[in-house]
Write an enzyme that holds these catalytic residues in place. Structure first.
Site, PDB file in Angstrom:
ATOM      1  N   HIS A   1      -0.750   3.521   5.409  1.00  0.00           N
ATOM      2  CA  HIS A   1      -1.090   3.006   4.355  1.00  0.00           C
ATOM      3  C   HIS A   1      -0.756   2.415   3.111  1.00  0.00           C
ATOM      4  CE1 HIS A   1      -5.099   2.461   1.640  1.00  0.00           C
ATOM      5  NE2 HIS A   1      -4.669   2.749   1.163  1.00  0.00           N
TER       6      HIS A   1
ATOM      7  N   SER B   1      -5.464  -2.270  -1.100  1.00  0.00           N
ATOM      8  CA  SER B   1      -6.917  -1.343  -1.003  1.00  0.00           C
ATOM      9  C   SER B   1      -8.523  -0.889  -1.605  1.00  0.00           C
ATOM     10  CB  SER B   1      -6.478   0.820  -1.180  1.00  0.00           C
ATOM     11  OG  SER B   1      -7.446   1.727  -1.181  1.00  0.00           O
TER      12      SER B   1
ATOM     13  N   ASP C   1      -3.337   2.788   9.409  1.00  0.00           N
ATOM     14  CA  ASP C   1      -4.271   3.111   7.798  1.00  0.00           C
ATOM     15  C   ASP C   1      -4.904   4.020   8.396  1.00  0.00           C
ATOM     16  OD1 ASP C   1      -4.651   3.262   5.370  1.00  0.00           O
ATOM     17  OD2 ASP C   1      -4.730   0.636   5.732  1.00  0.00           O
TER      18      ASP C   1
END
Length: 705
Positions: A678, A558, A643
């Site tokens: 995610h 991330s 995501d």
């Protein structure tokens, strides 16, 4: 991919006749199509891979390219598949299959979760009064998840009368939850359903209404709070509050005493908490009105509000105000725990007889308890690098504090400590089959960054390790949003340590391990400190003999994936392999587009590139924009098609540009989970399959057997 399908594919591969491979697999090539990305002040950048963005996720050409990348990944990773299978067996071998959580009591019931052997999802259950009572099933998650590529219960709440349960369910991975409600005794699903909500839920005191946060269907930001009355259609839900500033994130919760329902509004530099009596939740009024550079969060117990705030306190302080003075706002607040230059107050939990405080000092998170008489006592720790967390404490009348302790060596241990006597009781040690903690050592070392700043590093290695500059190193960091990466136990670690590797967490600036200034020095115009800190930690560890130059792996995900992309551009020679999971790598384009989830809420984290000064700085480090014709380390990049935090097309574009630009022959693998968001695939075992895949790739590149 389901386990059965994977097992079938592997069995098929094993049965197929051997065919000599005459040439290396050929990586896919993404088409280039002219597209100009324009900034409001006039700057223009060409982005030939912009076409890979498809918000519907249905473009056949885009999907064909992702499929080609997955096929290429399969081919490149085929030689490491045996090691991946071995690692996967080792990792899950350290997981107790029929494990259960420590039960906790609330409103006359004892709640817990338990896993059956082989199950990816737990059963959530309760018993009335004690664990000796008959079990009441709340969620049979293995059954609920059956046939679904992704499944997650984001949150759940039992009604005040203990009769019904409401929950937020996601079956896509995009964090667009659906509200559902059922009768606990009969298991009957009620007709009440509300789509596209955040995970948080709160019941009114009478148990007739559920409060939730509705999401914008495009930006996925929580924008409105609504009240759903049981037995009515979602279209009739009452609008409670609308947030007009899209730089604020919104959630909803209840105070410790359950007397108030609170709407929590948070941005990088400002907070506002609006609360209403749970018995009459109509008018939601601020505990204190929002102001720039004023952060706070409040709880209520014992006729007073307890507030953690940065008001005239960069490292925060805790203040209190009795109900009679609460309407005056900050004017009525008084110090309970003053601020400190060396201790950062991260969290707190009020009890009738004491206040529990989470704080950071020297890079570690520790706990202390404060009595009404002013007596303060710390919970002790025996290791140089560790983490303590507040546990599940649902009863404010309890004389004991439940908390967890762990380290890179010590599995998570759940304790209770008596606030009056200090006596500690172990409730559970996370079972880790086949693991012997005495075989490993954890350290805390300090690396000096290029500007003279001392950066804490948590290390773990086998006791037999010798610091002679020959070992392989696996270094991890995050370093954004003030999120601290604590040194907790992970069942993947023994597989690396037993092979002679060193594992390190670099607590770089941008996190909050060393206080609020540590965070401020790693964001906006100081963001590059995060990247250089990481590189300087690597060089320090190599110089000190913890690792061999040329045998270093780096990993981040991330915003930590942004870190990996920046490091790959800035210091490729320092790393043999880099793993970037769901990486935020197209910084400028994303932050220019306010329709993308998270963009507007993060201008105070990264800057707003609509202004040239922010644009220029962000452009100077954005990984996608700074890919150049140079040799890069071997790379493993992962993403999820669904995501919601970092859209799949960011890493997709980055990989495409890397393939067309880099000058080396090192492998670049791009793994796309087509049924994940995610956090990757759901299920406790499924995620370890991907972990084993990228670890096997890294070990192969590091020449670790």
């Amino acid at each position: 991919m389901k386990k059965l399908v994977l097992a079938t594919l592997l069995a098929g591969a094993a049965a197929a006749p051997l065919v000599a491979q005459t040439s290396a697999p050929t990586p896919p090539v993404a088409a280039k199509k002219p597209y100009a990305v324009k900034a409001p002040f006039g700057a223009t950048r060409e982005d030939p891979y912009y076409w890979l963005r498809d918000d519907t996720r249905k473009n056949p050409e885009m999907l064909a390219y992702l499929a080609a990348e997955n096929a290429y990944a399969d081919a490149v990773l085929a030689p490491t598949r045996p090691m991946a299978d071995t690692l996967y067996r080792e990792i899950i071998g350290h997981i107790k299959q029929d494990d259960a959580s420590v039960p906790y009591a609330k409103h006359g019931y004892v709640y817990y979760t338990r896993f059956d052997t082989g199950a990816d999802y737990p059963v959530v259950a309760r018993r009335k009064g004690s664990m000796a009572a008959p079990e009441q099933l709340l969620f049979d998650q293995p059954a609920m998840a059956k046939g679904k590529g992704f499944f997650q219960i984001g949150n759940w709440r039992v009604s005040p009368d203990n009769a019904r349960i409401a929950w937020a369910e996601d079956t896509v991975g995009r964090r667009q939850y659906v509200l559902k409600v059922k009768d606990i005794a009969t298991g009957t699903l009620l007709a009440d359903t509300v789509p596209n909500i955040e995970a948080g839920l709160v019941w009114s005191a009478d148990g007739k209404t559920i409060f939730y946060v509705e999401k914008d269907p495009v930006t996925l930001l929580g924008t409105r709070v609504k009240a759903h009355v049981l037995g009515t259609p979602a279209s009739a839900d009452r609008l409670v509050y609308t947030e007009k500033d899209d730089t604020f994130y919104m959630s909803i919760g209840a105070t410790t005493d359950e007397r108030y329902i609170c709407i929590n509004l948070h941005s990088t530099v400002s907070d506002e908490q609006r609360c209403a009596p749970a018995a009459n939740p109509v008018a939601f009024t601020p505990v204190a009105p929002r102001a720039r550079d004023f952060l706070y969060n409040a709880d209520h117990l014992g006729g007073r509000w307890i507030i953690r705030t940065n008001w005239q306190a960069p490292n925060y302080r805790i203040m209190v105000v009795p109900d009679a003075k609460a309407a005056a706002g900050r004017a009525g607040w008084a110090d309970l725990v003053p601020t400190s230059d060396t201790v950062f107050i991260e969290n707190f939990q009020p009890f009738d007889r004491f206040l529990a405080i989470e704080e950071r000092s020297g890079g570690n998170k520790r706990l202390r308890m404060l009595t009404p008489a002013g007596k303060s006592s710390f919970v002790t720790a025996d290791e140089p690098a560790y983490v303590m967390d507040l546990g599940t404490n649902e009863d404010p009348a309890s004389p004991v504090l439940r908390y967890t302790y762990g380290s890179l060596v010590t599995p998570t241990t759940t304790y209770e400590v008596d606030a009056a006597t200090g006596k500690r009781t172990v409730l559970k040690v996370q079972p880790v089959p086949g693991y012997d903690a005495s075989r490993y050592v954890t350290e805390r070392v300090w690396a000096t960054a290029r500007d003279g700043t001392r950066v804490p590093v948590s290390l773990v290695h086998a006791k037999t390790f010798r610091k002679n500059g020959t070992a392989a190193l696996f270094q991890y960091a995050y370093g954004s949003y003030g999120y601290s990466t604590d040194p907790s136990f992970n069942p993947t670690l023994p597989s690396m340590l037993d092979r002679g590797m060193v594992y390190a967490i670099a607590h770089i600036r941008g996190g909050q391990e060393m206080g609020r200034k540590w965070y401020d020095d790693g964001k906006i115009f100081h963001k590059k400190n995060s990247f250089t800190d990481f590189v300087d930690v690597t060089r320090f560890l190599v110089d000190q003999g913890y690792a061999a130059k040329g045998r270093v792996a780096a990993m981040g995900g991330s915003a930590g994936g942004l870190l990996m992309g920046a490091v790959a551009n800035m210091a490729p020679q320092d790393y043999r392999v880099i793993i970037a999971q769901v990486p935020f790598v197209d910084v400028v384009t994303t932050m220019l587009d306010t329709s993308i989830p998270l963009t507007t809420g993060e201008f105070d984290e990264w800057g707003n590139p609509a202004e040239q000064r922010y644009y220029d700085y962000m452009l100077s480090y954005s990984p996608y924009d700074n890919v150049t014709a140079q040799a890069y380390p071997s790379l493993y990049v992962g993403t999820g098609l669904w995501d919601s935090q970092v859209q799949y097309y960011e890493p997709t574009k980055w990989v495409a540009k890397l393939r067309a630009t880099k000058t080396d022959a090192n492998p670049l693998v791009f793994r796309v989970n087509m049924e994940a968001g995610h956090g990757g695939k759901s299920g406790r075992f499924e995620r370890y399959k991907q972990n084993a895949e990228y670890l096997a790739f890294a070990l192969d590149q590091l020449k670790v057997q």
